[in-house]
Each structure stands twice: as structure tokens, then as C-alpha cells.
Design a protein around this motif. Structure first.
Motif, PDB file in Angstrom:
ATOM      1  N   ASP A  84      44.984 -79.678 -32.844  1.00  0.00           N
ATOM      2  CA  ASP A  84      44.107 -78.393 -33.408  1.00  0.00           C
ATOM      3  C   ASP A  84      43.056 -79.221 -34.498  1.00  0.00           C
ATOM      4  O   ASP A  84      42.243 -78.105 -34.435  1.00  0.00           O
ATOM      5  CB  ASP A  84      45.510 -78.389 -34.246  1.00  0.00           C
ATOM      6  CG  ASP A  84      46.283 -77.785 -34.243  1.00  0.00           C
ATOM      7  OD1 ASP A  84      46.150 -76.995 -33.038  1.00  0.00           O
ATOM      8  OD2 ASP A  84      48.002 -77.750 -34.561  1.00  0.00           O
ATOM      9  N   ALA A  85      42.794 -80.894 -34.239  1.00  0.00           N
ATOM     10  CA  ALA A  85      42.090 -81.127 -35.063  1.00  0.00           C
ATOM     11  C   ALA A  85      40.895 -80.874 -34.554  1.00  0.00           C
ATOM     12  O   ALA A  85      39.710 -80.766 -34.560  1.00  0.00           O
ATOM     13  CB  ALA A  85      41.952 -82.610 -35.677  1.00  0.00           C
ATOM     14  N   HIS A  99      35.675 -78.970 -32.575  1.00  0.00           N
ATOM     15  CA  HIS A  99      34.765 -78.422 -31.432  1.00  0.00           C
ATOM     16  C   HIS A  99      34.438 -76.832 -31.368  1.00  0.00           C
ATOM     17  O   HIS A  99      32.851 -76.353 -31.594  1.00  0.00           O
ATOM     18  CB  HIS A  99      35.439 -78.474 -30.048  1.00  0.00           C
ATOM     19  CG  HIS A  99      34.683 -78.407 -28.714  1.00  0.00           C
ATOM     20  ND1 HIS A  99      34.105 -76.697 -28.128  1.00  0.00           N
ATOM     21  CD2 HIS A  99      34.420 -79.256 -28.186  1.00  0.00           C
ATOM     22  CE1 HIS A  99      33.200 -76.953 -27.241  1.00  0.00           C
ATOM     23  NE2 HIS A  99      33.517 -78.774 -27.133  1.00  0.00           N
ATOM     24  N   ARG A 100      35.464 -76.354 -31.924  1.00  0.00           N
ATOM     25  CA  ARG A 100      35.290 -74.831 -32.250  1.00  0.00           C
ATOM     26  C   ARG A 100      33.718 -74.850 -33.594  1.00  0.00           C
ATOM     27  O   ARG A 100      32.696 -74.132 -33.446  1.00  0.00           O
ATOM     28  CB  ARG A 100      36.391 -73.972 -33.061  1.00  0.00           C
ATOM     29  CG  ARG A 100      36.108 -72.427 -33.506  1.00  0.00           C
ATOM     30  CD  ARG A 100      37.068 -72.237 -33.409  1.00  0.00           C
ATOM     31  NE  ARG A 100      37.390 -70.391 -34.216  1.00  0.00           N
ATOM     32  CZ  ARG A 100      37.509 -70.895 -35.462  1.00  0.00           C
ATOM     33  NH1 ARG A 100      37.171 -71.259 -36.151  1.00  0.00           N
ATOM     34  NH2 ARG A 100      36.827 -69.005 -35.543  1.00  0.00           N
ATOM     35  N   SER A 101      33.967 -75.641 -34.815  1.00  0.00           N
ATOM     36  CA  SER A 101      32.763 -75.155 -35.400  1.00  0.00           C
ATOM     37  C   SER A 101      31.051 -76.137 -34.847  1.00  0.00           C
ATOM     38  O   SER A 101      30.517 -75.711 -35.264  1.00  0.00           O
ATOM     39  CB  SER A 101      33.621 -76.167 -36.623  1.00  0.00           C
ATOM     40  OG  SER A 101      34.755 -76.095 -37.673  1.00  0.00           O
ATOM     41  N   GLY A 102      31.622 -77.400 -34.094  1.00  0.00           N
ATOM     42  CA  GLY A 102      30.860 -77.177 -33.962  1.00  0.00           C
ATOM     43  C   GLY A 102      30.000 -76.336 -32.767  1.00  0.00           C
ATOM     44  O   GLY A 102      28.160 -76.598 -32.677  1.00  0.00           O
ATOM     45  N   SER A 103      30.458 -76.222 -32.439  1.00  0.00           N
ATOM     46  CA  SER A 103      29.579 -75.256 -30.923  1.00  0.00           C
ATOM     47  C   SER A 103      29.235 -73.157 -31.692  1.00  0.00           C
ATOM     48  O   SER A 103      28.522 -73.308 -31.824  1.00  0.00           O
ATOM     49  CB  SER A 103      31.580 -74.217 -30.153  1.00  0.00           C
ATOM     50  OG  SER A 103      31.633 -75.880 -29.267  1.00  0.00           O
ATOM     51  N   TRP A 160      34.214 -69.802 -26.981  1.00  0.00           N
ATOM     52  CA  TRP A 160      35.284 -69.682 -27.848  1.00  0.00           C
ATOM     53  C   TRP A 160      34.766 -67.550 -27.996  1.00  0.00           C
ATOM     54  O   TRP A 160      33.429 -67.210 -29.266  1.00  0.00           O
ATOM     55  CB  TRP A 160      34.882 -70.161 -29.531  1.00  0.00           C
ATOM     56  CG  TRP A 160      35.360 -71.494 -29.290  1.00  0.00           C
ATOM     57  CD1 TRP A 160      33.906 -72.862 -28.776  1.00  0.00           C
ATOM     58  CD2 TRP A 160      36.134 -72.246 -29.422  1.00  0.00           C
ATOM     59  NE1 TRP A 160      35.167 -73.871 -28.312  1.00  0.00           N
ATOM     60  CE2 TRP A 160      36.013 -73.877 -29.698  1.00  0.00           C
ATOM     61  CE3 TRP A 160      37.703 -71.603 -30.111  1.00  0.00           C
ATOM     62  CZ2 TRP A 160      37.761 -74.458 -29.782  1.00  0.00           C
ATOM     63  CZ3 TRP A 160      38.614 -72.444 -29.711  1.00  0.00           C
ATOM     64  CH2 TRP A 160      38.530 -73.775 -30.235  1.00  0.00           C
ATOM     65  N   PRO A 161      35.102 -67.450 -27.296  1.00  0.00           N
ATOM     66  CA  PRO A 161      34.754 -65.779 -26.987  1.00  0.00           C
ATOM     67  C   PRO A 161      35.199 -64.648 -28.120  1.00  0.00           C
ATOM     68  O   PRO A 161      34.902 -64.243 -28.435  1.00  0.00           O
ATOM     69  CB  PRO A 161      35.360 -65.329 -25.795  1.00  0.00           C
ATOM     70  CG  PRO A 161      36.394 -66.420 -25.277  1.00  0.00           C
ATOM     71  CD  PRO A 161      36.218 -67.660 -26.410  1.00  0.00           C
ATOM     72  N   GLU A 214      42.489 -71.579 -29.405  1.00  0.00           N
ATOM     73  CA  GLU A 214      42.235 -72.422 -28.515  1.00  0.00           C
ATOM     74  C   GLU A 214      40.652 -71.835 -27.809  1.00  0.00           C
ATOM     75  O   GLU A 214      40.514 -70.548 -27.782  1.00  0.00           O
ATOM     76  CB  GLU A 214      43.447 -72.390 -28.097  1.00  0.00           C
ATOM     77  CG  GLU A 214      44.586 -73.100 -28.428  1.00  0.00           C
ATOM     78  CD  GLU A 214      45.705 -72.893 -27.399  1.00  0.00           C
ATOM     79  OE1 GLU A 214      45.852 -72.731 -26.794  1.00  0.00           O
ATOM     80  OE2 GLU A 214      46.605 -73.195 -28.228  1.00  0.00           O
ATOM     81  N   PRO A 215      40.364 -72.790 -27.400  1.00  0.00           N
ATOM     82  CA  PRO A 215      38.884 -72.221 -26.247  1.00  0.00           C
ATOM     83  C   PRO A 215      39.300 -70.923 -25.181  1.00  0.00           C
ATOM     84  O   PRO A 215      40.473 -71.480 -24.936  1.00  0.00           O
ATOM     85  CB  PRO A 215      38.237 -73.619 -25.916  1.00  0.00           C
ATOM     86  CG  PRO A 215      39.628 -74.544 -25.513  1.00  0.00           C
ATOM     87  CD  PRO A 215      40.333 -74.241 -26.432  1.00  0.00           C
TER      88      PRO A 215
END
Length: 240
Positions: A93-94, A99-103, A119-120, A125-126
Motif C-alpha cells: 500500500d505504501a 508511486h501514484r503520487s510520484g506519477s 494510473w488511469p 492499485e495501478p
């Protein structure tokens, strides 16, 4: 008024005096206590019974401290599988959140609109179809690390169980040696009389030691045996 105190009153006053450190008052209470002559069974016999209870209960205090720790190890061991799942989920989860925030940060900084490819949507989750090689590699490494750390805790708990079992079993074997050598009866027989409610825990300890192939530490056994034998000798001398 000291000579008029009832036994219950004298006892309570002596406890209070001793607790506050008033040795003079305690001495007066004891000195003025009425004295009686009694007829009783042979002191050599009665003293041995009293000594048996005192020695066995003192030994069990030390033994029970270790057995209580073993009980906690067992209880904690039942949580290990659940803690492994929790650690796995928390780790991924971390990673996904980072990864989501960075993307999104890189995507917006590049002037792009909408969502990054991996992350559509707004999910946690991606999109598996959009995973790049770096992300797949990271996830594999994370899986390996989580599995590695997940093996560490059971290993530590197993080591702790073995150490505590050895300590407790050594105490018990020292008591067994003392009973056989000094008292002339087996420790199991003594425990059946003095420690009846705890006999089951002692049997569990012996079974655990056998299962783990644990042998008592010779030095500890000798120390316990000799220490209790010295106390027993004083018990015997008082009864002569």
C-alpha cells in the motif's frame, strides 16, 4: 496496655510498626506477647514438611516466571501469520501510494492532462496492463524483502522459545536432583502435594523440552541442587 492486646490486634500493630521502620515498637510488641507451652509432633518431622513447602514454592516462583514468558511466546506465535499478512499489505500500500503520487507529480509537471498511463483512474492499485518494467521489478523486490522479513520473526520466536525452555527445564531438573539427593523422594511426588494446580504446566514443560530436544544446563542444575540442599540442611538442623 501491651499485655491486654489480642493476638489479632498485636499482629496488625506489628505489621504497621515494621512497615514504618519502628523496630523498637515491634520489639515491645513481641516481648510482651503471652508465651505458651505446646505439645506437638516431632519437630524433625513437622520441620521437614514446612521446609518442603517453603523450598518448593520458592523454586516455583522462579520457574513460573519463565513459564509465563513461554506462554506469551505461544500467544504471540499465533499472531505471526496475521502480522505477516498485515506487513505485506502495508508495504505494498505504501509503495503504490508513493508511486501514484510520484506519477501524478511527474505527469502534471510535464504539462500532461488526465491520468498517468499506469494510473488511469482514482484506484489505489495501478493498471496491470500499463505496468512498466521498473515497476514490475520493484514489486518483485518488495515481495522478496517482505518474505525475507516475514521469516525473521518466526526464527526469533523459535530461538526465544528454546532459550526459555532450556532455562525453565534446567531449574526443574535442578529441583529434581535436589529432591532425589537431599529429600529422598522424587520431585514429581513433591509437586503433586505442594504444586498440585501447576502439575500440568510442569508436564507440558517436560514435553516441550523433549519435542525441542532440549537438555538441561549442567551448571544451572548443579547450582540449584546445591543451593536448595544448603537450605534443606538448615531445615534438618532446626529439627534435631
Amino acid at each position: 496496655m501491651y499485655d491486654r492486646l489480642q493476638a489479632e490486634e498485636r499482629f496488625r500493630l506489628d505489621v504497621l510498626a515494621t512497615a514504618r521502620g519502628d523496630t523498637q515498637e515491634s520489639e515491645r510488641l513481641t516481648r510482651t506477647c503471652p508465651r505458651f507451652t505446646y505439645t506437638m509432633n516431632d519437630r524433625a518431622y513437622v520441620g521437614r514438611w514446612t521446609g518442603t513447602y517453603e523450598i518448593t514454592l520458592r523454586l516455583y516462583i522462579a520457574l513460573n516466571n519463565v513459564l509465563a514468558k513461554l506462554q506469551m511466546v505461544e500467544a504471540f506465535g499465533e499472531l505471526i501469520p496475521y502480522s505477516g499478512i498485515l506487513m505485506h499489505d502495508a508495504t505494498f500500500d505504501a509503495y503504490f501510494e508513493g508511486h501514484r503520487s510520484g506519477s501524478y507529480h511527474a505527469w502534471n509537471h510535464a504539462g500532461k492532462k488526465g491520468h498517468p498511463p499506469a494510473w488511469p483512474g482514482d484506484g489505489l492499485e495501478p493498471d496491470e496492463d500499463e505496468l512498466d518494467a521498473a515497476m514490475e521489478r520493484d514489486m518483485e523486490e518488495l515481495e522478496e524483502k517482505v518474505e525475507k522479513y516475514g521469516e525473521l520473526l518466526p526464527e526469533l520466536m523459535d530461538r526465544l522459545e528454546r532459550e526459555l525452555t532450556k532455562e525453565a527445564f534446567s531449574l526443574w531438573e535442578g529441583f529434581c536432583a535436589f529432591c532425589e539427593q537431599s529429600m529422598g523422594v522424587s520431585a514429581e511426588k513433591v509437586a503433586a502435594v505442594v504444586l498440585e494446580p501447576a502439575v500440568g504446566r510442569i508436564e507440558d514443560l517436560k514435553l516441550r523440552a523433549k519435542r525441542l530436544e532440549i537438555e538441561a544446563e549442567a551448571e544451572t542444575v548443579e547450582q540449584v541442587r546445591d543451593g536448595l540442599a544448603e537450605i534443606w540442611q538448615k531445615v534438618v538442623e532446626r529439627g534435631v
